[in-house]
Design a protein around this motif. Structure first.
Motif, short mmCIF file in Angstrom:
data_model
loop_
_atom_site.label_atom_id
_atom_site.label_comp_id
_atom_site.label_asym_id
_atom_site.label_seq_id
_atom_site.Cartn_x
_atom_site.Cartn_y
_atom_site.Cartn_z
N ALA A 1 0.96 -1.32 0.03
CA ALA A 1 -0.08 -0.04 0.01
C ALA A 1 0.74 1.09 -0.10
CB ALA A 1 -0.96 -0.15 1.30
N GLU A 2 1.92 1.07 0.58
CA GLU A 2 2.99 2.15 0.65
C GLU A 2 3.63 2.32 -0.71
OE1 GLU A 2 5.24 1.48 3.80
OE2 GLU A 2 3.74 1.83 5.50
N GLY A 3 3.58 1.43 -1.65
CA GLY A 3 4.08 1.73 -3.00
C GLY A 3 5.32 0.84 -3.04
N HIS A 4 5.63 -0.02 -2.27
CA HIS A 4 6.76 -0.98 -2.24
C HIS A 4 6.42 -2.30 -3.21
CE1 HIS A 4 9.13 1.39 0.36
NE2 HIS A 4 8.18 1.42 1.19
N LYS A 5 7.27 -3.00 -3.82
CA LYS A 5 7.07 -4.07 -4.33
C LYS A 5 6.88 -5.40 -3.16
CE LYS A 5 10.19 -4.02 -7.42
NZ LYS A 5 10.81 -4.55 -8.59
N ALA A 6 5.87 -5.73 -3.02
CA ALA A 6 5.73 -6.88 -1.70
C ALA A 6 5.02 -8.00 -2.12
CB ALA A 6 5.51 -6.27 -0.57
N ARG A 7 5.64 -9.22 -1.66
CA ARG A 7 4.97 -10.53 -1.81
C ARG A 7 4.87 -11.57 -0.66
NH1 ARG A 7 2.90 -7.72 -5.33
NH2 ARG A 7 2.42 -8.16 -7.53
N MET A 8 3.92 -12.32 -0.75
CA MET A 8 3.90 -13.37 0.25
C MET A 8 4.42 -14.61 -0.44
SD MET A 8 2.77 -12.84 3.27
CE MET A 8 1.99 -14.22 4.04
N PHE B 1 -5.82 -19.28 9.35
CA PHE B 1 -5.26 -18.63 8.23
C PHE B 1 -5.46 -19.43 6.89
CE2 PHE B 1 -1.71 -17.73 5.38
CZ PHE B 1 -1.47 -16.41 5.35
N ALA B 2 -5.89 -18.76 5.81
CA ALA B 2 -6.21 -19.49 4.78
C ALA B 2 -5.79 -18.47 3.63
CB ALA B 2 -7.43 -19.95 4.75
N MET B 3 -4.94 -18.77 2.63
CA MET B 3 -4.60 -18.14 1.35
C MET B 3 -4.30 -19.16 0.04
SD MET B 3 -2.16 -14.73 2.16
CE MET B 3 -2.22 -14.28 0.53
N PRO B 4 -4.68 -18.58 -0.99
CA PRO B 4 -4.47 -19.56 -2.19
C PRO B 4 -2.99 -19.30 -2.53
CG PRO B 4 -5.45 -17.37 -2.88
CD PRO B 4 -5.39 -17.26 -1.30
N TRP B 5 -2.52 -20.43 -3.16
CA TRP B 5 -1.21 -20.35 -4.17
C TRP B 5 -1.75 -19.24 -5.17
CZ3 TRP B 5 2.86 -21.79 -2.17
CH2 TRP B 5 3.13 -22.79 -1.24
N ASN B 6 -0.67 -18.82 -6.03
CA ASN B 6 -0.96 -18.10 -7.10
C ASN B 6 -1.83 -19.02 -8.23
OD1 ASN B 6 2.26 -18.72 -7.40
ND2 ASN B 6 1.08 -19.26 -9.36
N GLY B 7 -3.00 -18.17 -8.72
CA GLY B 7 -3.54 -18.98 -9.43
C GLY B 7 -3.01 -19.18 -11.01
N GLU B 8 -3.81 -20.08 -11.48
CA GLU B 8 -3.16 -20.36 -12.98
C GLU B 8 -2.79 -19.50 -13.92
OE1 GLU B 8 -3.95 -24.61 -14.42
OE2 GLU B 8 -5.89 -24.36 -13.30
N ASP B 9 -4.19 -18.16 -13.68
CA ASP B 9 -4.20 -17.25 -14.78
C ASP B 9 -2.99 -16.38 -14.67
OD1 ASP B 9 -6.41 -18.24 -15.83
OD2 ASP B 9 -7.65 -16.43 -14.90
N ILE B 10 -2.34 -16.24 -13.55
CA ILE B 10 -1.24 -15.32 -13.37
C ILE B 10 0.01 -16.21 -12.94
CG2 ILE B 10 -2.74 -13.21 -13.01
CD1 ILE B 10 -1.72 -13.50 -10.00
N GLN B 11 0.06 -17.44 -13.09
CA GLN B 11 1.20 -18.09 -12.75
C GLN B 11 2.59 -17.62 -12.99
OE1 GLN B 11 0.56 -22.29 -12.65
NE2 GLN B 11 2.53 -22.95 -12.26
N THR B 12 2.49 -17.21 -14.26
CA THR B 12 4.10 -16.81 -14.77
C THR B 12 4.29 -15.40 -14.64
OG1 THR B 12 3.11 -16.65 -17.05
CG2 THR B 12 3.99 -19.03 -16.51
N THR B 13 3.36 -14.76 -14.05
CA THR B 13 3.36 -13.23 -13.95
C THR B 13 2.89 -12.84 -12.59
OG1 THR B 13 1.33 -12.72 -15.06
CG2 THR B 13 3.30 -12.73 -16.48
N TRP B 14 2.92 -13.86 -11.80
CA TRP B 14 2.41 -13.53 -10.43
C TRP B 14 3.35 -12.44 -9.78
CZ3 TRP B 14 5.59 -14.26 -6.27
CH2 TRP B 14 5.36 -14.17 -5.05
N ALA B 15 4.38 -12.32 -10.04
CA ALA B 15 5.57 -11.41 -9.45
C ALA B 15 5.20 -9.89 -9.58
CB ALA B 15 6.81 -11.82 -9.54
#
Length: 617
Positions: free
Chosen positions: A466-473, A501-515
């Motif tokens: 939210a602060e404008g950084h690139k951040a990922r789980m 706690f529950a979260m999805p792995w990255n979905g197939e639609d963005i698997q190769t561009t998730w980052a």
């Protein structure tokens, strides 16, 4: 390489005598040394009947040229059909025709991707117009006889079994630009297709053009070089700093010589700038008009590099993507077919038996296929047993192939805010190698926090984003990945019940561009979608696949808890080897952040061990 070539007259004769499929098959065997799949034979027999009717009724001259199954040089791609000739003004033209036996298709949310029935089920594949356009663009970018002559190329797709819908998914708004570049012709548009052919090649004299196309040198055009230069100008993602510049110039110096076979090995840990150097080397060597391709085993890494480099829209990305190839693409390549192959993440190169790989050794494929090859490698980032791209293996193959080896090692740290101490501590704490960094590093140089709840890690990542950084789980592969019905990350696979706690792995639609995709922050990435990439801040959930034994004072991997079936194949009774690979996975994840890392541990003993090593207890 051309599998089948003839005049239109000979093509019509082969079809009318029912010899076209057998003739293509025999040419295929003669030139490729193997039999085609039965499905290919059926496709030739079917589609060529349609093309014969179109060509006969188009009234094009008999001395137009026909290419079938034209293998685009320096790629594994084959063009279905090319017809060449002269137009009404006697100008040279060739038309690339992508043939499809589809009967229907659906639009997709992925760029340039559609869904259709292939091999028994609905699958994703590239849009027919994209395929046809990308083949033509490669010819203009890399075939010297095409881009230096007055020959003009056109690309179309002919779906001869497909009745156009209203509205038609293949012509929906996201595909408008593609279709304008490479028009679609459906089963009810045969007359329009005949007129198209006659307008551009109707006057014939095309057989001579086939020779020009097949024998053109594969050299980057000025247009492609200008395109690549434009991608680098003002792109802060790929600025070379200090030691990186020295490494880049060293690579350029060796690669430009082209008077002997050379293998350049660039060693470096996380954050030393291997990918920045490799991408700059691609641009630099193309400017020297050398046939150069960027190679990476991981599709996610390749796609993100293209996204970061080509920020000017779909066709710019598509054109750039032609310069990027997977590491399994060189099994059948000719010796020294490429001037230079640049291999990033070389530690992930594969050996025999790897899924979808038809060769024996990808290191050997690459060294055989190129005059100069550049390997960017970190032996401590091997994460699977079949990752064979070690420094030792590259040297062994190079010596066997009589390729002179040059080595360069990167030391300066540009990731993790220059915190060399943090990286050394990670190696030491994960028992990867002894570094002497027992109690950590200068904490002011890099932010590292451990949390008692995965929700707190996610909260930190969301705040940074939210602060404008690139951040990922991210997380280790300690949870099963649901593939079917999970296109958009609908299924919460990463479950930690004690914290609700529950979260999805990255979905197939963005698997190769998730980052780099905006939806990526709400999904969890794994080793296969993060390796080679970097963020400002990374959250890491260390699952129960890595644990700590306080009595034996050692880490160990839990085979049952490690859910990557391909990653643990053959390791059930090899606990020490499995532990090394799982530790390498967490090293990669824990070093993806340039400014900070937030961690949650599922195993209580491991959590206490890490806290102790951080002087938190």
């Amino acid at each position: 390489m051309i599998v089948y070539s003839s005049s239109v007259e000979k093509f019509k004769e082969d079809v009318s005598e029912n010899k076209i499929a057998p003739n293509i098959e025999q040419a295929y065997i003669n030139k490729l040394g193997k039999r085609p799949a039965q499905s290919e034979w059926r496709a030739w027999n079917n589609s060529m009947q349609f093309m014969d009717k179109v060509i006969r009724n188009s009234k094009v001259a008999d001395d137009c040229g026909v290419l079938i199954e034209y293998n685009i040089p320096s790629t594994s791609k084959r063009i279905d059909f090319v017809i060449a000739g002269r137009d009404q003004e006697d100008k040279k033209n060739f038309i690339i025709i992508e043939l499809k036996q589809w009967e229907s298709a659906e639009a997709s949310t992925k760029e340039d991707i559609v869904k259709t029935y292939i091999n028994g089920s609905i699958r994703e594949t590239t849009h027919p117009s994209y395929q046809a356009w990308s083949y033509r663009q490669f010819m203009y970018d890399m075939n010297e006889n095409v881009y230096k002559s007055e020959m003009k190329g056109h690309s179309i797709a002919f779906l001869h079994n497909y009745r156009q819908k209203d509205p038609e998914p293949l012509k929906s708004e996201p595909y408008h630009k593609l279709v304008s570049q490479a028009p679609l012709f459906f089963s009810d548009e045969v007359r329009k297709l005949q007129e198209f052919l006659f307008n551009y090649v109707g006057k014939g004299k095309g057989v001579e053009l086939l020779y020009e196309i097949e024998n053109g040198r594969i050299v980057p055009s000025k247009s492609l070089i200008d395109h690549i230069d434009g991608l680098f100008n003002g792109n802060e993602n790929f600025v070379l700093l200090d030691e990186q510049k020295i490494a880049f110039e060293t690579i350029m110096s060796h690669a430009k010589q082209q008077d002997h076979d050379a293998t350049i090995i660039v060693k470096g840990g996380p954050g030393t700038g291997k990918s920045v150097i490799s991408i700059n080397a691609l641009g630099g060597l193309l400017r020297e008009r050398l046939n150069t391709v960027f190679v990476a085993p991981n599709q996610s890494f390749r796609n993100v590099m293209v996204e970061m480099l080509a920020q000017k829209g779909a066709l710019s990305k598509a054109r750039t993507k032609n310069l990027f190839m997977g590491s399994g693409s060189f099994v059948e390549a000719k010796e020294n077919e490429f001037d230079v192959l640049i291999v990033d993440e070389a530690h992930r190169l594969k050996g025999k038996g790897t899924y979808m790989y038809k060769g024996v050794n990808q290191v050997d494929d690459i060294i055989k296929s190129s005059r100069v090859n550049v390997f960017f490698v970190d032996d401590y980032q091997r994460v699977r047993l079949n990752d064979i791209g070690t420094v030792a293996e590259i040297k062994r193959v190079a010596n066997e192939r009589k390729s002179i080896v040059y080595e360069y090692e990167l030391h300066a740290q540009f990731r993790c805010s220059g915190a060399d101490g943090y990286l050394n501590w990670i190696d030491d704490v994960l028992h990867i190698r002894d570094t002497g960094n027992y109690n950590g590093w200068d904490k002011d140089s890099f932010e590292f926090q451990m949390f008692d709840s995965p929700h707190d890690v996610l909260s930190q990542i969301k705040q940074k984003q939210a602060e404008g950084h690139k951040a990922r789980m991210t997380a280790g592969f300690a949870w099963t990945w649901t593939k079917k019905g999970n296109s958009h990350g609908e299924i919460n696979d990463v479950l930690i019940p004690e914290h609700d706690f529950a979260m999805p792995w990255n979905g197939e639609d963005i698997q190769t561009t998730w980052a780099v995709h905006q939806a990526g922050v709400d999904q969890i990435g794994c080793i296969h979608t993060t390796q080679g990439l970097e963020f400002d801040y990374v959250g890491v959930i260390i699952g129960n696949d890595l644990k700590y034994d306080p009595e034996a004072t050692k880490l160990y991997a839990d085979y049952a808890e490690y859910k990557d079936t391909g990653g643990k194949k053959g390791l059930k009774d090899k606990g020490e080897e499995l532990t090394k690979l799982v530790a390498n996975i967490y090293k990669v994840l824990l070093t993806r952040g340039m400014k900070g890392c937030y961690v949650y541990c599922c195993d209580e003993n491991l959590k206490e061990y890490l806290a102790k090593r951080l002087d938190l207890k």
